[in-house]
Design a protein around this motif. Sequence first.
Motif, PDB file in Angstrom:
ATOM      1  N   UNK A 180      26.083  36.657  48.059  1.00 22.78           N
ATOM      2  CA  UNK A 180      24.892  36.829  47.229  1.00 22.78           C
ATOM      3  C   UNK A 180      24.772  38.259  46.721  1.00 22.78           C
ATOM      4  N   UNK A 181      25.153  39.211  47.554  1.00 23.43           N
ATOM      5  CA  UNK A 181      25.095  40.619  47.140  1.00 23.43           C
ATOM      6  C   UNK A 181      26.035  40.874  45.973  1.00 23.43           C
ATOM      7  N   UNK A 182      27.267  40.367  46.064  1.00 20.16           N
ATOM      8  CA  UNK A 182      28.209  40.534  44.962  1.00 20.16           C
ATOM      9  C   UNK A 182      27.669  39.900  43.687  1.00 20.16           C
ATOM     10  N   UNK A 183      27.162  38.682  43.799  1.00 19.68           N
ATOM     11  CA  UNK A 183      26.676  37.969  42.613  1.00 19.68           C
ATOM     12  C   UNK A 183      25.424  38.620  42.024  1.00 19.68           C
ATOM     13  N   UNK A 184      24.664  39.283  42.862  1.00 22.42           N
ATOM     14  CA  UNK A 184      23.464  39.973  42.375  1.00 22.42           C
ATOM     15  C   UNK A 184      23.799  41.321  41.725  1.00 22.42           C
ATOM     16  N   UNK A 185      24.701  42.077  42.370  1.00 27.64           N
ATOM     17  CA  UNK A 185      24.870  43.480  41.982  1.00 27.64           C
ATOM     18  C   UNK A 185      26.016  43.758  41.019  1.00 27.64           C
ATOM     19  N   UNK A 186      27.130  43.047  41.158  1.00 25.40           N
ATOM     20  CA  UNK A 186      28.265  43.339  40.281  1.00 25.40           C
ATOM     21  C   UNK A 186      27.909  43.161  38.802  1.00 25.40           C
ATOM     22  N   UNK A 187      27.200  42.086  38.414  1.00 25.78           N
ATOM     23  CA  UNK A 187      26.890  41.920  36.990  1.00 25.78           C
ATOM     24  C   UNK A 187      25.992  43.006  36.403  1.00 25.78           C
ATOM     25  N   UNK A 188      25.332  43.810  37.236  1.00 27.29           N
ATOM     26  CA  UNK A 188      24.458  44.864  36.716  1.00 27.29           C
ATOM     27  C   UNK A 188      25.244  45.999  36.071  1.00 27.29           C
ATOM     28  N   UNK A 189      26.549  46.099  36.414  1.00 26.36           N
ATOM     29  CA  UNK A 189      27.347  47.221  35.932  1.00 26.36           C
ATOM     30  C   UNK A 189      27.182  48.474  36.756  1.00 26.36           C
ATOM     31  N   UNK A 190      26.370  48.400  37.821  1.00 29.98           N
ATOM     32  CA  UNK A 190      26.136  49.592  38.644  1.00 29.98           C
ATOM     33  C   UNK A 190      27.126  49.726  39.793  1.00 29.98           C
ATOM     34  N   UNK A 191      27.994  48.729  40.010  1.00 32.99           N
ATOM     35  CA  UNK A 191      29.011  48.804  41.068  1.00 32.99           C
ATOM     36  C   UNK A 191      30.292  49.353  40.452  1.00 32.99           C
TER      37      UNK A 191
END
Length: 270
Positions: free
Chosen positions: A194-205
């Motif tokens: 869930x963390x990957x799916x939440x955060x990666x698309x933001x472009x902030x990772x």
Amino acid sequence: MPRFAANLSMMYTEHDFLDRFAAASADGFEAVEYLFPYAYDATELRRRLDDHGLRQVLFNAPPGAWESGERGMAALPGREAELRSGIDRALEYAAALGSPRVHVMAGLVRPDATPVERAEHRDTYLANLARAAERAAAAGVDILIEPINGRDMPGYFLTTQAEAHAVVRDVGASNLKVQLDLYHCQIVEGDITATLRRDVPTGRVGHLQIAGVPDRHEPDLGELDIRHLFDVIDELGFDGWIGCEYIPRAGTSEGLRWLDDYRSDRRNNA
């Protein structure tokens, strides 16, 4: 397909440091990362990269007195001048090595720090990161911050993904990003899919790292379903690097079966 970088501070320690570049290349790695380059001349490190067809993708800015237990200073009031000097030194190495990313460590905070003191640490952190990001932007370099678990590094200022992403949002610099280490994330909060799916698309990772949990050996050892997580990373279209920041249980090359199998399966299914 995920791209993997060998972490030469933890892997290939059966070789002298400068010989680890050749060993990583021989095992099929195309990129490397490590903690600190500063004990070596940048031209010698660059030669090792070039001789073995490797890319430098990450290293850390100077962390203060590492041998005395310091773990960065970006969140420590009164250390601003030292941090600025360290950022300048890191950017000199980044230019020489062609590294597009530098990790800036926050530092350790007293466990009994009051809310007012923690707020002062955070204000210092934001101001220091804003200056570092501005300086790095001129060089085309991303500044990374990484939440680290309190079991391995008690007292580290930044521990959760939410805290890290809030810092990035508050600073507001496009080249300030989060270094998401799945090992630390699992220990602190879990729910990695869930963390990957939440955060990666933001472009902030800006960078990922992996290791087995709980013992920080090969990523297929322990409680993580690493093949599932690789599939999620692939599905999300993450185009950065995954640093293999783990301690091999035995020999480094002998422990790469997980990577050989993954590469083989991807080739066969292509």
